[in-house]
Design an enzyme around this catalytic site. Structure first.
Site, mmCIF file in Angstrom:
data_model
loop_
_atom_site.group_PDB
_atom_site.id
_atom_site.type_symbol
_atom_site.label_atom_id
_atom_site.label_comp_id
_atom_site.label_asym_id
_atom_site.label_seq_id
_atom_site.Cartn_x
_atom_site.Cartn_y
_atom_site.Cartn_z
ATOM 1 N N CYS A 108 0.828 -1.208 0.000
ATOM 2 C CA CYS A 108 0.000 0.000 0.000
ATOM 3 C C CYS A 108 0.858 1.252 0.000
ATOM 4 O O CYS A 108 2.046 1.218 0.323
ATOM 5 C CB CYS A 108 -0.991 -0.001 1.154
ATOM 6 N N CYS A 109 0.232 2.350 -0.416
ATOM 7 C CA CYS A 109 0.878 3.655 -0.489
ATOM 8 C C CYS A 109 2.041 3.601 -1.485
ATOM 9 O O CYS A 109 1.857 3.245 -2.643
ATOM 10 C CB CYS A 109 1.316 4.088 0.904
ATOM 11 N N ILE A 110 3.264 3.896 -1.070
ATOM 12 C CA ILE A 110 4.414 3.913 -1.965
ATOM 13 C C ILE A 110 5.023 2.525 -2.164
ATOM 14 O O ILE A 110 5.806 2.309 -3.098
ATOM 15 C CB ILE A 110 5.494 4.900 -1.437
#
Length: 224
Positions: free
Chosen positions: A135-137
């Site tokens: 998730c995210c980066i």
């Protein structure tokens, strides 16, 4: 018996480690789904330490494993001890620590290298066809290692709600297929057994981040 899921952390704090809300959401949703989280982090020095009040680097030096233990309430192991054979899935929350400690994405972008222990673990789960949630980066790790994979970091047009959308361009340059998605959604690449969600790549309320991570965790466990 519930699934056993490795959760790999990158420190403690959004600017120099794992994003704490994301890491907590992963652990909460795994618990709710009846899965057992086993937390790991590499025993390495952080790239740097950031004062989270000022948003500026300091002269301190900290260790990724020691800092990650704060989130894991001390129940954590060195990533070098992870044995993929005893685990059903892998999840890596986001935060700048992924781009600074688990890889050099923060300074080198698509030309980055990945921490050896992290690369070994990702390749081991991928080779065993066990699902990986990012998730995210953290989807940049899969994009770097598995050309042709499908991931999402949210939208690909930068705006106030999506301030990091340029990341999608870099992912495409690595030969990855970026799939635009909403913050409460997760994308499943069944061929590579990857599940990704944008989390704080989106400037969204924390409950929406939490819901998107819940969708990611749910899909990871469905594949496990």
């Amino acid at each position: 018996m519930g699934k056993r899921v490795a959760v790999v952390l990158a420190g403690c704090g959004v600017y120099d480690g794992s994003e704490i809300h994301e890491a907590s959401a992963v652990l909460v949703h795994l618990s709710r789904e009846g899965a057992q989280a086993e937390v790991f982090a590499p025993n390495i020095s952080q790239m740097h330490v950031v004062d989270h009040v000022k948003g500026q680097p300091t002269q301190e030096q900290r260790n990724v494993l020691v800092e990650s233990a704060r989130i894991a309430r001390g129940n954590i192991r060195d990533l070098a001890e992870l044995d993929v054979k005893g685990l059903d899935a892998l999840i890596i929350p986001g935060g700048f620590g992924v781009a600074k400690n688990l890889s050099t994405w923060a300074t080198q972008g698509k030309n980055c290298t990945i921490c050896r222990e992290v690369e070994d673990v990702l390749r081991a789960f991928h080779a065993a066809q066990k699902p990986i949630g990012l998730c995210c980066i953290s989807p940049v790790l899969a994009a770097k290692l598995f050309p042709g994979c499908e991931v999402t970091v949210g939208h690909d047009t930068e705006c106030e709600r999506w301030p990091y959308a340029q990341t999608a361009v870099s992912l495409r340059e690595l030969g990855c297929h970026h799939v635009p998605s909403g913050v409460t959604e997760a994308h499943v690449d069944r061929r590579h057994r990857l599940v990704t969600t944008s989390a704080f790549m989106c400037n969204a309320p924390v409950h929406e981040i939490h819901d998107g991570i819940g969708r990611m965790v749910h899909e990871v466990l469905r594949l496990a």
